[in-house]
Design an enzyme around this catalytic site. Structure first.
Site, PDB file in Angstrom:
ATOM      1  N   ASP A  50       2.517  -1.419  11.667  1.00  0.00           N
ATOM      2  CA  ASP A  50       2.519  -2.786  12.186  1.00  0.00           C
ATOM      3  C   ASP A  50       3.843  -3.511  11.929  1.00  0.00           C
ATOM      4  O   ASP A  50       3.913  -4.732  12.024  1.00  0.00           O
ATOM      5  CB  ASP A  50       1.358  -3.587  11.564  1.00  0.00           C
ATOM      6  N   ASP A  67       5.627  -5.351   5.822  1.00  0.00           N
ATOM      7  CA  ASP A  67       6.314  -6.618   6.080  1.00  0.00           C
ATOM      8  C   ASP A  67       6.176  -7.606   4.924  1.00  0.00           C
ATOM      9  O   ASP A  67       7.083  -8.403   4.675  1.00  0.00           O
ATOM     10  CB  ASP A  67       5.873  -7.237   7.413  1.00  0.00           C
ATOM     11  N   GLY A 127       0.839  -1.203   0.000  1.00  0.00           N
ATOM     12  CA  GLY A 127       0.000   0.000   0.000  1.00  0.00           C
ATOM     13  C   GLY A 127       0.871   1.249   0.000  1.00  0.00           C
ATOM     14  O   GLY A 127       1.975   1.238   0.535  1.00  0.00           O
ATOM     15  N   THR A 146       4.306   2.163   5.811  1.00  0.00           N
ATOM     16  CA  THR A 146       2.908   1.726   5.848  1.00  0.00           C
ATOM     17  C   THR A 146       2.187   2.535   6.924  1.00  0.00           C
ATOM     18  O   THR A 146       2.744   2.740   8.008  1.00  0.00           O
ATOM     19  CB  THR A 146       2.769   0.214   6.127  1.00  0.00           C
ATOM     20  N   ASP A 192      -0.163   1.590   8.652  1.00  0.00           N
ATOM     21  CA  ASP A 192      -0.656   0.715   9.730  1.00  0.00           C
ATOM     22  C   ASP A 192       0.266   0.673  10.949  1.00  0.00           C
ATOM     23  O   ASP A 192      -0.157   0.297  12.035  1.00  0.00           O
ATOM     24  CB  ASP A 192      -0.832  -0.719   9.207  1.00  0.00           C
ATOM     25  N   ARG A 197       0.830  -4.591  -5.941  1.00  0.00           N
ATOM     26  CA  ARG A 197       1.033  -5.911  -5.334  1.00  0.00           C
ATOM     27  C   ARG A 197       1.273  -6.861  -6.501  1.00  0.00           C
ATOM     28  O   ARG A 197       0.685  -6.689  -7.561  1.00  0.00           O
ATOM     29  CB  ARG A 197      -0.186  -6.305  -4.508  1.00  0.00           C
ATOM     30  N   ARG A 222      -5.548  -2.480   9.230  1.00  0.00           N
ATOM     31  CA  ARG A 222      -5.564  -3.939   9.025  1.00  0.00           C
ATOM     32  C   ARG A 222      -5.661  -4.662  10.369  1.00  0.00           C
ATOM     33  O   ARG A 222      -6.555  -4.391  11.136  1.00  0.00           O
ATOM     34  CB  ARG A 222      -4.345  -4.376   8.216  1.00  0.00           C
TER      35      ARG A 222
HETATM   36  P1  ATP Z   1       0.988  -2.921   3.384  1.00  0.00           P
HETATM   37  O1  ATP Z   1       1.254  -3.105   4.852  1.00  0.00           O
HETATM   38  O2  ATP Z   1       0.853  -1.509   2.997  1.00  0.00           O
HETATM   39  O3  ATP Z   1      -0.111  -3.776   2.841  1.00  0.00           O
HETATM   40  P2  ATP Z   1       2.923  -4.865   2.482  1.00  0.00           P
HETATM   41  O4  ATP Z   1       4.318  -4.699   1.997  1.00  0.00           O
HETATM   42  O5  ATP Z   1       2.747  -5.676   3.735  1.00  0.00           O
HETATM   43  O6  ATP Z   1       2.322  -3.400   2.618  1.00  0.00           O
HETATM   44  P3  ATP Z   1       1.813  -6.985   0.820  1.00  0.00           P
HETATM   45  O7  ATP Z   1       0.687  -6.945  -0.143  1.00  0.00           O
HETATM   46  O8  ATP Z   1       1.729  -7.936   1.953  1.00  0.00           O
HETATM   47  O9  ATP Z   1       2.024  -5.478   1.310  1.00  0.00           O
HETATM   48  O10 ATP Z   1       3.171  -7.338   0.016  1.00  0.00           O
HETATM   49  C1  ATP Z   1       3.557  -6.574  -1.124  1.00  0.00           C
HETATM   50  C2  ATP Z   1       4.126  -7.482  -2.180  1.00  0.00           C
HETATM   51  O11 ATP Z   1       5.291  -8.152  -1.655  1.00  0.00           O
HETATM   52  C3  ATP Z   1       3.219  -8.610  -2.648  1.00  0.00           C
HETATM   53  O12 ATP Z   1       2.295  -8.193  -3.631  1.00  0.00           O
HETATM   54  C4  ATP Z   1       4.229  -9.608  -3.213  1.00  0.00           C
HETATM   55  O13 ATP Z   1       4.625  -9.230  -4.507  1.00  0.00           O
HETATM   56  C5  ATP Z   1       5.420  -9.429  -2.282  1.00  0.00           C
HETATM   57  N1  ATP Z   1       5.404 -10.495  -1.248  1.00  0.00           N
HETATM   58  C6  ATP Z   1       4.707 -10.544  -0.115  1.00  0.00           C
HETATM   59  N2  ATP Z   1       4.943 -11.685   0.578  1.00  0.00           N
HETATM   60  C7  ATP Z   1       5.819 -12.395  -0.181  1.00  0.00           C
HETATM   61  C8  ATP Z   1       6.449 -13.665  -0.026  1.00  0.00           C
HETATM   62  N3  ATP Z   1       6.243 -14.444   1.043  1.00  0.00           N
HETATM   63  N4  ATP Z   1       7.283 -14.061  -1.012  1.00  0.00           N
HETATM   64  C9  ATP Z   1       7.526 -13.293  -2.084  1.00  0.00           C
HETATM   65  N5  ATP Z   1       6.955 -12.085  -2.289  1.00  0.00           N
HETATM   66  C10 ATP Z   1       6.115 -11.638  -1.354  1.00  0.00           C
END
Ligand code: ATP
Length: 320
Positions: free
Chosen positions: A130, A103, A11, A126, A128, A72, A172
């Site tokens: 978190d 994360d 995000g 982020t 959040d 994503r 979240r």
């Molecule tokens: P936010 O907290 O804003 O949602 P985030 O980084 O946690 O941010 P995610 O959608 O969980 O958002 O992860 C972003 C991208 O990271 C995913 O779309 C994917 O491409 C990659 N990703 C997440 N987890 C994995 C994983 N275990 N292995 C490989 N790529 C991953």
């Protein structure tokens, strides 16, 4: 290290631009080159990348969102997708990667490091808040201020109409935004996923307040705790009070980043480049007790951030 890549993933959050600016300018300051990767890991796979210079990041420190845009990518979760991304690492001669995101994005970076040994450093971005290993992630302070602005406005109309207002906020699975904005906004009740509370208890509190002449009440609901609409419906059903529900949604994520977020992003961006230069790979730049520190990315992706429950108790004490 001569050439690094930078991307924003997951995000978007206000202050990401200030972080990109810091990464680009700090790297150039140290004689390095920076390749900007658009649309997170999606653009990494699709080679949406190109060189950045001092001018590429001019006039962005005050802008919300991210100039690199974010996405994503399901493909990057698959080893075949990451193999294509590695072809681009070779093609653009990248020797390191800065990932700005949450994360999930760091898990992707870790996987990539394990498979291809490309040095990766994370910057928590982020709303959040978190992400473990840092007291604050970029965008959280702006989001909390956006919520408090909205609470102030709702409070004006709440006083005039003697109503119970329920405000659903983002976060979240985390109650961080709800807790901070609830305390700063003087909410009567804060519903967070970390400390479930029964609607009956909230109703009892509302009725007690009403009996001693309270004109209105504000309840902040974290999206991970309950649905604001459902809470409003139940309170109305059980108390007969007029309830109004506001779901703030993406308003919380928009707008110009606060000075706090810009300073945090600038410091973390610079630290990320330092970490790559000093060979502290697989780490995350974070802020702990006001100090900029390096955390272990593996721990960050497997750990859990704990909410400040003392603050939660305090919010309860101050809203009796
Ligand atoms: P936010 O907290 O804003 O949602 P985030 O980084 O946690 O941010 P995610 O959608 O969980 O958002 O992860 C972003 C991208 O990271 C995913 O779309 C994917 O491409 C990659 N990703 C997440 N987890 C994995 C994983 N275990 N292995 C490989 N790529 C991953």
């Amino acid at each position: 290290m001569q050439r690094i890549g930078v991307l924003t993933s997951g995000g978007d959050s206000p202050g990401m631009n200030a972080a990109i600016r810091a990464v680009v300018r700090k790297a150039i300051y140290h004689g390095m080159e920076v390749i900007g990767i658009k649309h997170g890991y999606k653009g990494f796979i699709e080679a949406e990348m190109g060189p950045m210079n001092l001018g590429s990041v001019a006039d962005i420190i005050h802008r919300g969102g991210t100039i690199l845009q974010t996405a994503r990518s399901e493909e990057f979760r698959d080893p075949r997708g990451r193999a294509i991304a590695f072809e681009n690492v070779k093609r653009f001669n990248l020797q390191g990667l800065v990932v700005i995101g949450g994360d999930g994005s760091f898990k992707g970076g870790m996987e990539f490091y394990r498979e291809y040994n490309l040095p990766v450093v994370g910057i928590p971005g982020t709303i959040d808040n978190d992400v473990p290993g840092t007291d604050y992630s970029i965008g959280y302070d702006t989001a909390v201020n956006n919520v408090v602005d909205a609470v102030n406005k709702i409070r004006d109309t709440a006083t005039s109409h003697e109503r119970t207002f329920i405000i659903e906020v983002m976060g979240r699975e985390s109650g961080c935004i709800a807790l901070a904005s609830g305390l700063a906004g003087g909410a009567e009740t804060i519903m967070i996923p970390e400390q479930p509370v029964r609607v009956e208890e909230i109703c009892d509190k509302l009725i007690r307040g009403y009996r001693r002449g309270k004109l209105h009440s504000i309840i902040i609901v974290a999206e991970g705790a309950a649905s604001g609409i459902e809470v409003g419906r139940l309170i109305k059903e059980k108390t007969g009070f007029d309830t109004k529900v506001t779901i703030l949604g993406h308003l919380q994520r928009g707008g110009t980043p606060t000075a706090f977020d810009r300073i945090l992003a600038s410091r973390l961006g610079a630290k990320a480049v330092d970490l790559l230069i000093s060979g502290e790979y697989c780490s995350m730049a974070g802020m702990v007790k006001g100090e900029i520190v390096a955390g272990n990315l593996e721990k960050v992706t497997t750990g859990r951030k704990h909410l400040d429950m003392d603050m939660y108790q305090l919010a309860g004490v101050l809203s009796i």
